[in-house]
Design a protein around this motif. Structure first.
Motif, mmCIF file in Angstrom:
data_model
loop_
_atom_site.group_PDB
_atom_site.id
_atom_site.type_symbol
_atom_site.label_atom_id
_atom_site.label_comp_id
_atom_site.label_asym_id
_atom_site.label_seq_id
_atom_site.Cartn_x
_atom_site.Cartn_y
_atom_site.Cartn_z
ATOM 1 N N PHE A 29 -12.976 -29.648 4.638
ATOM 2 C CA PHE A 29 -12.563 -30.836 4.308
ATOM 3 C C PHE A 29 -11.202 -31.110 4.901
ATOM 4 O O PHE A 29 -10.906 -32.127 5.127
ATOM 5 N N SER A 30 -10.138 -29.895 4.889
ATOM 6 C CA SER A 30 -8.963 -30.430 5.071
ATOM 7 C C SER A 30 -8.791 -30.458 6.360
ATOM 8 O O SER A 30 -7.935 -31.342 6.957
ATOM 9 N N LEU B 54 -16.176 -36.886 5.761
ATOM 10 C CA LEU B 54 -15.404 -36.770 4.864
ATOM 11 C C LEU B 54 -15.790 -37.163 3.484
ATOM 12 O O LEU B 54 -15.889 -36.671 2.486
ATOM 13 N N PHE B 55 -16.577 -38.458 3.578
ATOM 14 C CA PHE B 55 -17.316 -39.101 2.394
ATOM 15 C C PHE B 55 -18.307 -38.032 1.664
ATOM 16 O O PHE B 55 -18.350 -37.811 0.730
ATOM 17 N N ASP C 111 -18.205 -34.646 2.128
ATOM 18 C CA ASP C 111 -17.785 -33.596 1.583
ATOM 19 C C ASP C 111 -17.132 -33.819 0.226
ATOM 20 O O ASP C 111 -17.013 -33.269 -0.860
ATOM 21 N N GLY C 112 -16.572 -35.200 0.057
ATOM 22 C CA GLY C 112 -16.057 -35.660 -1.129
ATOM 23 C C GLY C 112 -17.010 -35.761 -2.332
ATOM 24 O O GLY C 112 -16.794 -35.437 -3.509
ATOM 25 N N THR D 198 -15.054 -40.164 8.998
ATOM 26 C CA THR D 198 -15.057 -40.783 7.652
ATOM 27 C C THR D 198 -16.305 -40.645 7.060
ATOM 28 O O THR D 198 -16.223 -40.078 5.827
ATOM 29 N N PHE E 128 -9.944 -34.143 7.375
ATOM 30 C CA PHE E 128 -8.832 -35.068 6.932
ATOM 31 C C PHE E 128 -7.842 -35.191 7.811
ATOM 32 O O PHE E 128 -7.272 -36.063 8.255
ATOM 33 N N GLN F 211 -18.080 -32.357 -3.404
ATOM 34 C CA GLN F 211 -17.164 -31.944 -4.341
ATOM 35 C C GLN F 211 -17.196 -32.508 -6.004
ATOM 36 O O GLN F 211 -17.043 -31.848 -6.792
ATOM 37 N N VAL F 212 -17.313 -33.738 -6.086
ATOM 38 C CA VAL F 212 -17.655 -34.714 -7.331
ATOM 39 C C VAL F 212 -18.921 -34.028 -8.053
ATOM 40 O O VAL F 212 -18.712 -33.768 -9.339
#
Length: 185
Positions: A8-9, A48-49, A51-52, A45, A12, A55-56
């Motif tokens: 993720f990092s 990243l979405f 991976d986000g 993007t 980003f 995580q959620v």
């Protein structure tokens, strides 16, 4: 077979650096183009979405029902533990198609281009949907921003052409013409 994906990092960081470098390149007049950067920014993007979202889902699956009973009750009725996300490359392709469609107002071109790259029928529907929505949202945002800019320019200009075309200020102009004509005769 295990596949290694970017953390993720790193995703980003790549997204932030490429956004900055694309803006610097476009602002300075250097050759940089818009096609390849739009594909890269969209794919990062999308990844990243994904991976986000992962995580959620992980946080809500690990939520202790005794700590937050109302939130836990709502989210434990939704079977998030059975939810399987697609792979990050799938989200990256959908993101790339979305940004390409929004930037060039060509959802069909973006859909066909990314379908030809993947040759995967499973990705076709998400790509089509995201490209269509991105193109529509881009059109709406552009219209809204253009109207706002036009209103700001109109507010700064004491006599704008729009005011003259409305017919509201036509009487003072006619009376000033009559005064000048009367003074000349």
């Amino acid at each position: 077979k295990t596949q290694a994906y970017l953390p993720f990092s790193l995703i980003f960081s790549l997204l932030a650096v490429k956004s900055l470098m694309t803006a610097v390149s476009a602002g300075s007049g250097l050759v940089g183009g818009t096609f390849a950067p739009s594909l890269f920014l969209g794919s990062m993007t999308g990844a990243l979405f994904r991976d986000g979202a992962a995580q959620v889902i992980k946080v809500f699956n690990e939520l202790d029902p005794t700590t937050y009973p109302i939130v836990a009750e709502v989210f434990h009725t939704i079977p998030l533990h059975d939810l399987h996300l697609a792979s990050p490359p799938t989200y990256a392709m959908v993101g790339a198609a979305s940004v390409l469609a929004a930037l060039f107002r060509a959802p069909l071109t973006a859909t066909l281009l990314l379908f030809e790259v993947t040759r995967n029928y499973d990705v076709l529907l998400p790509i089509m949907a995201s490209a269509g929505v991105a193109s529509i949202v881009s059109d709406i945002l552009e219209d809204t921003l253009e109207r706002r800019d036009e209103m700001q320019r109109r507010d700064l200009d004491p006599v704008s052409w729009g005011d003259l075309a409305d017919g509201e200020d036509s009487e003072p102009l006619e009376s000033s013409k009559k005064i000048k004509v009367n003074k000349l005769t």
